[in-house]
Structures are given as structure tokens and as C-alpha cells.
Design a protein around this motif. Structure first.
Motif, PDB file in Angstrom:
ATOM      1  N   VAL A  77      45.805  71.161  34.978  1.00 39.53           N
ATOM      2  CA  VAL A  77      46.825  71.324  33.944  1.00 39.53           C
ATOM      3  C   VAL A  77      47.055  69.979  33.251  1.00 39.53           C
ATOM      4  O   VAL A  77      47.264  68.961  33.917  1.00 39.53           O
ATOM      5  N   ALA A  78      47.044  69.991  31.922  1.00 40.22           N
ATOM      6  CA  ALA A  78      47.283  68.773  31.140  1.00 40.22           C
ATOM      7  C   ALA A  78      48.767  68.412  31.170  1.00 40.22           C
ATOM      8  O   ALA A  78      49.643  69.272  31.063  1.00 40.22           O
ATOM      9  N   ALA A  79      49.045  67.106  31.300  1.00 38.81           N
ATOM     10  CA  ALA A  79      50.418  66.606  31.309  1.00 38.81           C
ATOM     11  C   ALA A  79      50.432  65.209  30.699  1.00 38.81           C
ATOM     12  O   ALA A  79      49.399  64.555  30.587  1.00 38.81           O
ATOM     13  N   GLN A  80      51.617  64.786  30.314  1.00 41.83           N
ATOM     14  CA  GLN A  80      51.814  63.421  29.839  1.00 41.83           C
ATOM     15  C   GLN A  80      52.823  62.776  30.766  1.00 41.83           C
ATOM     16  O   GLN A  80      53.911  63.318  30.974  1.00 41.83           O
ATOM     17  N   PHE A  81      52.459  61.649  31.345  1.00 44.18           N
ATOM     18  CA  PHE A  81      53.365  60.908  32.208  1.00 44.18           C
ATOM     19  C   PHE A  81      53.910  59.717  31.426  1.00 44.18           C
ATOM     20  O   PHE A  81      53.146  58.969  30.812  1.00 44.18           O
ATOM     21  N   ILE A  82      55.233  59.538  31.459  1.00 42.04           N
ATOM     22  CA  ILE A  82      55.894  58.424  30.781  1.00 42.04           C
ATOM     23  C   ILE A  82      56.529  57.545  31.845  1.00 42.04           C
ATOM     24  O   ILE A  82      57.317  58.016  32.672  1.00 42.04           O
ATOM     25  N   LEU A  83      56.207  56.271  31.799  1.00 43.48           N
ATOM     26  CA  LEU A  83      56.754  55.306  32.743  1.00 43.48           C
ATOM     27  C   LEU A  83      57.995  54.652  32.155  1.00 43.48           C
ATOM     28  O   LEU A  83      58.204  54.684  30.938  1.00 43.48           O
ATOM     29  N   PRO A  84      58.826  54.032  32.989  1.00 40.04           N
ATOM     30  CA  PRO A  84      59.938  53.247  32.440  1.00 40.04           C
ATOM     31  C   PRO A  84      59.366  52.209  31.470  1.00 40.04           C
ATOM     32  O   PRO A  84      58.335  51.606  31.732  1.00 40.04           O
ATOM     33  N   GLY A  85      60.018  52.050  30.334  1.00 45.41           N
ATOM     34  CA  GLY A  85      59.514  51.139  29.322  1.00 45.41           C
ATOM     35  C   GLY A  85      58.716  51.854  28.252  1.00 45.41           C
ATOM     36  O   GLY A  85      58.398  51.290  27.219  1.00 45.41           O
ATOM     37  N   GLY A  86      58.337  53.114  28.495  1.00 40.99           N
ATOM     38  CA  GLY A  86      57.684  53.909  27.473  1.00 40.99           C
ATOM     39  C   GLY A  86      56.178  54.026  27.559  1.00 40.99           C
ATOM     40  O   GLY A  86      55.584  54.759  26.778  1.00 40.99           O
ATOM     41  N   ALA A  87      55.525  53.294  28.464  1.00 41.02           N
ATOM     42  CA  ALA A  87      54.073  53.437  28.596  1.00 41.02           C
ATOM     43  C   ALA A  87      53.751  54.887  28.936  1.00 41.02           C
ATOM     44  O   ALA A  87      54.425  55.512  29.750  1.00 41.02           O
ATOM     45  N   SER A  88      52.702  55.403  28.297  1.00 44.37           N
ATOM     46  CA  SER A  88      52.377  56.825  28.420  1.00 44.37           C
ATOM     47  C   SER A  88      50.924  56.991  28.842  1.00 44.37           C
ATOM     48  O   SER A  88      50.063  56.230  28.421  1.00 44.37           O
ATOM     49  N   ARG A  89      50.671  57.998  29.667  1.00 42.08           N
ATOM     50  CA  ARG A  89      49.305  58.355  30.070  1.00 42.08           C
ATOM     51  C   ARG A  89      49.147  59.853  29.988  1.00 42.08           C
ATOM     52  O   ARG A  89      49.993  60.596  30.483  1.00 42.08           O
ATOM     53  N   ASN A  90      48.056  60.285  29.385  1.00 37.52           N
ATOM     54  CA  ASN A  90      47.702  61.693  29.388  1.00 37.52           C
ATOM     55  C   ASN A  90      46.816  61.921  30.600  1.00 37.52           C
ATOM     56  O   ASN A  90      45.834  61.199  30.799  1.00 37.52           O
ATOM     57  N   VAL A  91      47.206  62.891  31.413  1.00 41.24           N
ATOM     58  CA  VAL A  91      46.520  63.145  32.675  1.00 41.24           C
ATOM     59  C   VAL A  91      46.311  64.645  32.859  1.00 41.24           C
ATOM     60  O   VAL A  91      46.840  65.461  32.117  1.00 41.24           O
TER      61      VAL A  91
END
Length: 159
Positions: free
Chosen positions: A12-26
Motif C-alpha cells: 500500500v502506498a503511503a506518505q510519511f512526514i517527519l517532524p520538520g516536514g521532511a517527506s518520504r513516499n513509501v
């Protein structure tokens, strides 16, 4: 023999957002069935499970396997159809249009929907409930699963 013991999973596709706004599509791997509700496992089930400190995910760009520490995610987004709001047909849910401000200043707007006993149905009751750690905010076609540990405040908006 060992293959018969494995649990079927779907990607399943998801987007993870870290504190500070860094984003990863996983891509995350979810079971075809889940305890406690009909249908397959949801990302919220995985993030809110007490036994999963780290969850496996595949980076969408590099295909590298990553193990993500759930408590350090600010939020995760998935398509809304992957996180259905399960409310029975005889119950009218409580809804609040909100703006959530994260501790790092990130903001998101959407709808929080829940069902609680009438005597404890305020938004503060819902937010103060110790479980789940991640609560859903419907943002149109996506659902943001927001980690309570990273929320500065939730403001209700007028409709």
C-alpha cells in the motif's frame, strides 16, 4: 513448509512526514485480514499496534527497505478509501472541521469524525483518549494519520 506459515500481505502506498516536514513516499505491507474489524489491515492498525515500534516500508524512489520508528513519525497519509471511517448505520458520528498545528509548525486541515458515548463525546474527550496514538483527519481524498505526540494544538473551524 515455512511458506504455509506466512501471512499474506498487500503493498500500500503511503506518505510519511517527519517532524520538520521532511517527506518520504513509501509502500507499507498490510495483512489481508485484521482483528477487530472487517476487511484488511489498515495503516492505522499498524501504526497504533502496541507491538510495532518499527514498521517495514519500501522507499518508493529507491526500493530500499526501511524500518520506520512509529513514535517519531509526525503523520502518515494514505488514500481515503484505505482508511474507511467505520461507523454503523444506526449511529450518528460527531464531526469537527479542524486545523491541526504540529509542534514544528506544520498545519493540516480536515475533518475529525468519531463515535463516543454522549456523556464523553466532546472533541477534548476524543483527543485525550490514550488510544489510539495516531488519529485520522480526513483531508478530502486522503486521510492523515496524526501522531498525538507531535501535535501542538487542534483548533475547531466554523463550517
Amino acid at each position: 513448509m515455512l511458506e504455509s506459515l506466512s501471512v499474506p500481505k498487500r503493498r500500500v502506498a503511503a506518505q510519511f512526514i517527519l517532524p520538520g516536514g521532511a517527506s518520504r513516499n513509501v509502500a507499507v505491507f498490510l495483512a489481508e485480514a485484521a482483528p477487530g474489524h472487517t476487511g484488511g489491515e489498515r495503516l492505522s492498525d499498524l501504526l497504533n499496534s502496541s507491538g510495532s515500534l518499527f514498521i517495514p516500508a519500501v522507499d518508493a524512489d529507491t526500493e530500499a527497505m526501511t524500518f520506520v520508528h512509529c513514535e517519531n513519525l509526525a503523520l502518515a497519509r494514505v488514500a481515503a478509501e484505505l482508511e474507511p471511517n467505520v461507523v454503523d448505520q444506526f449511529t450518528i458520528p460527531t464531526e469537527h472541521e479542524v486545523e491541526v498545528t504540529m509542534m514544528d509548525g506544520q498545519k493540516l486541515r480536515g475533518l475529525i469524525t468519531y463515535v463516543l458515548p454522549e456523556a464523553h463525546s466532546r472533541l477534548t474527550d476524543y483527543l485525550n483518549n490514550s488510544a489510539p496514538a495516531f488519529f485520522p483527519v480526513l483531508e478530502g481524498e486522503r486521510v492523515a494519520l496524526v501522531n498525538k505526540r507531535h501535535v501542538a494544538y487542534v483548533e475547531t473551524l466554523r463550517r
